[in-house]
Design a protein around this motif. Structure first.
Motif, short mmCIF file in Angstrom:
data_model
loop_
_atom_site.label_atom_id
_atom_site.label_comp_id
_atom_site.label_asym_id
_atom_site.label_seq_id
_atom_site.Cartn_x
_atom_site.Cartn_y
_atom_site.Cartn_z
N PHE A 1 0.98 -1.45 0.29
CA PHE A 1 -0.06 0.03 0.11
C PHE A 1 0.86 1.34 -0.04
O PHE A 1 0.46 2.15 -0.85
CB PHE A 1 -0.81 -0.18 1.12
CG PHE A 1 -1.48 1.12 1.60
CD1 PHE A 1 -2.41 1.83 0.71
CD2 PHE A 1 -1.26 2.05 2.73
CE1 PHE A 1 -3.07 2.91 0.95
CE2 PHE A 1 -1.93 3.19 3.10
CZ PHE A 1 -2.74 3.68 2.05
N LEU A 2 2.01 1.33 0.96
CA LEU A 2 2.70 2.51 0.76
C LEU A 2 3.68 2.68 -0.11
O LEU A 2 3.66 3.98 -0.81
CB LEU A 2 3.79 2.42 1.87
CG LEU A 2 3.03 2.55 3.49
CD1 LEU A 2 4.10 2.21 4.56
CD2 LEU A 2 2.39 3.73 3.72
N CYS A 3 3.94 1.45 -1.04
CA CYS A 3 4.75 1.78 -2.36
C CYS A 3 3.59 2.41 -3.44
O CYS A 3 4.06 3.13 -4.24
CB CYS A 3 5.23 0.21 -2.68
SG CYS A 3 6.32 -0.50 -2.00
N PHE A 4 2.41 1.83 -3.41
CA PHE A 4 1.53 2.61 -4.37
C PHE A 4 1.16 3.85 -4.00
O PHE A 4 1.21 4.82 -4.82
CB PHE A 4 0.28 1.71 -4.25
CG PHE A 4 0.11 0.42 -5.13
CD1 PHE A 4 0.66 0.36 -6.30
CD2 PHE A 4 -0.29 -0.65 -4.59
CE1 PHE A 4 0.92 -0.92 -7.11
CE2 PHE A 4 -0.50 -2.07 -5.30
CZ PHE A 4 0.05 -1.86 -6.60
N ARG B 1 15.77 1.55 -10.20
CA ARG B 1 14.96 1.99 -11.33
C ARG B 1 15.07 1.01 -12.51
O ARG B 1 15.29 1.51 -13.70
CB ARG B 1 15.32 3.57 -11.59
CG ARG B 1 15.45 4.33 -10.44
CD ARG B 1 16.18 5.58 -10.97
NE ARG B 1 16.40 6.65 -9.98
CZ ARG B 1 15.80 7.47 -9.45
NH1 ARG B 1 14.53 7.92 -10.35
NH2 ARG B 1 15.76 8.32 -8.52
N ALA B 2 14.66 -0.39 -12.27
CA ALA B 2 14.57 -1.22 -13.39
C ALA B 2 13.19 -1.05 -13.95
O ALA B 2 12.35 -0.19 -13.61
CB ALA B 2 14.77 -2.82 -12.74
N ASP B 3 13.10 -1.77 -14.99
CA ASP B 3 11.79 -1.74 -15.98
C ASP B 3 11.02 -3.27 -15.35
O ASP B 3 11.54 -4.21 -15.85
CB ASP B 3 12.06 -2.03 -17.28
CG ASP B 3 10.72 -2.13 -18.28
OD1 ASP B 3 9.65 -1.99 -17.61
OD2 ASP B 3 10.83 -2.23 -19.55
N ILE C 1 10.17 5.23 -8.73
CA ILE C 1 10.17 3.72 -9.53
C ILE C 1 8.80 3.59 -9.77
O ILE C 1 7.89 3.71 -8.89
CB ILE C 1 10.83 2.93 -8.52
CG1 ILE C 1 12.35 3.13 -8.24
CG2 ILE C 1 10.66 1.49 -9.33
CD1 ILE C 1 12.75 2.28 -7.14
N GLU C 2 8.50 2.92 -10.75
CA GLU C 2 7.14 2.40 -11.18
C GLU C 2 7.05 0.90 -11.16
O GLU C 2 7.65 0.28 -12.03
CB GLU C 2 6.87 3.02 -12.68
CG GLU C 2 5.46 2.51 -13.25
CD GLU C 2 4.98 3.18 -14.64
OE1 GLU C 2 3.76 2.88 -14.88
OE2 GLU C 2 5.95 3.45 -15.43
N LEU C 3 6.78 0.41 -9.91
CA LEU C 3 6.55 -0.85 -9.76
C LEU C 3 5.45 -1.43 -10.50
O LEU C 3 4.28 -0.46 -11.08
CB LEU C 3 6.26 -1.16 -8.16
CG LEU C 3 7.53 -1.07 -7.43
CD1 LEU C 3 7.24 -0.79 -5.99
CD2 LEU C 3 8.56 -2.09 -7.85
N VAL D 1 2.75 11.21 -8.63
CA VAL D 1 2.56 11.44 -10.08
C VAL D 1 1.29 12.35 -10.05
O VAL D 1 1.18 13.15 -11.00
CB VAL D 1 1.99 9.90 -10.55
CG1 VAL D 1 1.41 10.28 -11.79
CG2 VAL D 1 3.42 9.21 -10.76
N GLU D 2 0.51 12.37 -9.36
CA GLU D 2 -0.64 12.95 -9.13
C GLU D 2 -0.64 14.28 -8.59
O GLU D 2 -1.44 15.37 -8.99
CB GLU D 2 -1.95 12.41 -8.30
CG GLU D 2 -2.23 10.94 -8.94
CD GLU D 2 -2.94 11.01 -10.07
OE1 GLU D 2 -3.63 11.94 -10.62
OE2 GLU D 2 -2.86 10.01 -11.20
N SER D 3 0.38 14.60 -7.72
CA SER D 3 0.45 16.04 -6.98
C SER D 3 1.77 16.60 -7.13
O SER D 3 2.03 17.83 -6.85
CB SER D 3 -0.09 15.94 -5.81
OG SER D 3 0.96 15.28 -4.95
#
Length: 220
Positions: free
Chosen positions: A77-80, A132-134, A114-116, A87-89
């Protein structure tokens, strides 16, 4: 929302706000009303993620279930949430505090830039560092995992369905095929791995073996 929760989303928001202001008692107090829209967005992501998980404690009444006192749940949850706030703010102070709270509570370093993937789980991830992997969906991360870069700043590229077992390391220009497993205490550096493979042992003396279909134990 079709997510069962141990406490209401409003209570989760207040609980989290108190945690953040307790851990970071600076003059930039976080207001629960300001945080709540992002908490709801993060819980939406938790719902989508958990509906694909095939493990105990992730379902209740045939619905995805989030328990604020389950450390793996709250870590995800904290990662998200840190990513959503960023991203949003673009509120870097709040995103940083959420990232650091995750680090302090659960020992995971997963920066908000990082975009998990949308579908991933952590399994008691103390000491895990995610660079910062894909990343791709179907990611399983255990304790002590390191995903890092070469000195040139090149990170691994994942495919779907990857399991990284405890104290494993994935460094540099690695390209992983689908259904990849990295064994406990194993490592890879600048390697290309085909689909349906397991790596055991430490680079450069690692071995590449055919994988069994064990991802089905984690995801539907």
């Amino acid at each position: 929302m079709n997510l069962e929760t141990s406490i209401s989303s409003e209570e989760i928001n207040l609980y989290l706000t108190k945690q953040l202001n307790c851990f970071f008692p600076d003059n930039q107090e976080i207001k629960s009303n300001d945080l709540f829209p992002f908490v709801q967005l993060a819980l939406d992501k938790v719902e989508y993620c958990f509906m694909h998980v095939n493990l105990p404690y992730y379902k209740k009444n045939n619905l995805p279930y989030f328990n604020h006192l389950n450390s793996d749940h709250f870590c995800i949850f904290l990662c998200f949430l840190a990513r959503v706030v960023f991203v949003e703010s673009n509120n870097l102070d709040t995103a940083s505090k959420i990232f650091l709270l995750n680090k302090q509570l659960f020992g995971i370093d997963a920066f908000y830039e990082i975009e998990l993937p949308d579908i991933f789980i952590v399994v008691h991830p103390i000491g895990t560092i995610l660079g910062r992997a894909d990343y791709k969906n179907g990611l399983v991360i255990y304790q002590g995992v390191t995903v890092g870069a070469t000195t040139e700043g090149i990170y691994p590229v994942f495919s779907e369905n990857t399991i990284l077992y405890s104290n494993s390391s994935l460094i540099g220009k690695c390209k992983l095929g689908k259904n990849f497993t990295l064994g406990a205490n194993s490592s890879l550096f600048n390697a290309i791995i085909e689909d349906n493979m397991t790596v055991v042992g430490t680079y450069p003396k690692h071995r590449v073996l055919k994988s069994k279909n064990i991802i089905k134990h984690y995801f539907i």
